[in-house]
Design a protein around this motif. Sequence first.
Motif, short mmCIF file in Angstrom:
data_model
loop_
_atom_site.label_atom_id
_atom_site.label_comp_id
_atom_site.label_asym_id
_atom_site.label_seq_id
_atom_site.Cartn_x
_atom_site.Cartn_y
_atom_site.Cartn_z
N GLU A 1 -11.17 8.68 11.12
CA GLU A 1 -12.51 8.23 10.70
C GLU A 1 -13.43 8.27 11.92
N HIS B 1 -7.72 5.98 13.08
CA HIS B 1 -6.99 7.16 12.58
C HIS B 1 -5.91 6.71 11.61
N GLY B 2 -5.32 7.71 10.95
CA GLY B 2 -4.36 7.38 9.88
C GLY B 2 -2.91 7.30 10.29
N GLU C 1 -7.74 -0.41 5.17
CA GLU C 1 -6.29 -0.57 4.98
C GLU C 1 -5.66 -1.07 6.27
N LYS C 2 -5.99 -0.44 7.40
CA LYS C 2 -5.35 -0.82 8.65
C LYS C 2 -5.77 -2.25 9.05
N LYS D 1 -1.60 7.68 6.77
CA LYS D 1 -2.38 7.14 5.67
C LYS D 1 -3.81 7.64 5.81
N GLY D 2 -4.59 7.48 4.74
CA GLY D 2 -5.97 7.91 4.81
C GLY D 2 -6.31 9.05 3.89
N THR E 1 -17.12 7.54 3.88
CA THR E 1 -16.18 6.45 3.57
C THR E 1 -16.93 5.20 3.11
N PHE F 1 -0.10 4.95 11.19
CA PHE F 1 0.24 3.52 11.10
C PHE F 1 1.65 3.38 11.67
N ASP G 1 0.82 -1.20 0.00
CA ASP G 1 0.00 0.00 0.00
C ASP G 1 0.86 1.26 0.00
N ALA H 1 1.32 5.52 1.01
CA ALA H 1 1.22 6.30 2.25
C ALA H 1 1.27 7.78 1.87
N LEU I 1 -8.50 4.42 5.21
CA LEU I 1 -7.63 4.03 6.31
C LEU I 1 -8.14 2.86 7.14
#
Length: 241
Positions: free
Chosen positions: A140, A218-219, A108-109, A99-100, A184, A221, A86, A88, A105
Amino acid sequence: STQDELKKQTGYRAVDDYVRSGMVVGLGTGSTAYYAVERLGEKLKSGELTDIVAIPTSIRTKEQAESLGIPLVTLDTHSKLDVAIDGADNVDPGFNLVKGGGGALLREKMVELAADTFIVIVDESKLCDGLGPGFPIPVEITPFCHEHTIRVISDLPSCAGCKPVLRMGSSSNNKCDGDEIAVTDNGNYIVDLHFTGNIKNVPKMAADLKRVCGVVDHGIFSGMTSAVICAGNEGVTVTTP
Ligand code: DER
C-alpha cells in the motif's frame, strides 16, 4: 467439496473453535472471512454467543457485519482484541502469510497485530512452499508521486527480479479490472510485486519495504499467525507454529 464449501468449513470452524461470549473479535476481509462473519452473526442471533463486540478490517466487512446485527467497535476504543480471524492469499511452511489480495492489508494488519490470537482461515489452494511466485506481494503506497515510490521499491536489492504492477480497478470494488487506479479504504494505492521465483529473504524484504518513504505497509504478515485452519478435500486441519 467446491472451493466455496471449503471456505465455509474453515470460516465456520474458526468461529466455533475460537470465539467465546464476551470476546472482542477482529473480522477479516475476503471471500473466506465472509463465512466467519456469517457464522458469528448466526451464533449471536441464536443466542449461542453473547456480549461480543467486533472490529471490521474493511468497509465491506463493516457493511456485512452491520447487516447481520453484529455490534461493532474500533481500535480507538478497544486496543486489545481476544481473537482475529482472517483469510490469506498464500501461507508458507513457516506460517508467513501474503495478504492484501482484497486490498485491505493495512486495516487487517493493524487489527491482527492488536489481537492476542490470530486465526488464519484458508482452503488448501493457498498453501505454498515459499512466498513469491504463488501470489504477488501487495504494497500500500501513498498516491503522492506513486510512480516515484514504485521505482524506489523496484530498485531495492531485496526486491530484485520483482515486476511491480499498479493495481487498477473501479472505486466500487477491489477487482483488478477497470481503467482507473484502485483506491483502498484509506485513500491509498496498491502496487503488486510479481515474483517468478521464491523470495530469497522475506524478513529483509519486509523490513526494506517498510523503510521506503511513501510505503504505508505491505502484505507480508510474519510472526503473527497463531493457527492455520486449512480446509481441503481430505478434511479440515488445524496447525500451529
Ligand atoms: O485481502 C486479504 O488479505 C484477504 O484476506 C485475502 O488475503 C484472502 O481473501 P480470500 O479469502 O477471498 O481468498
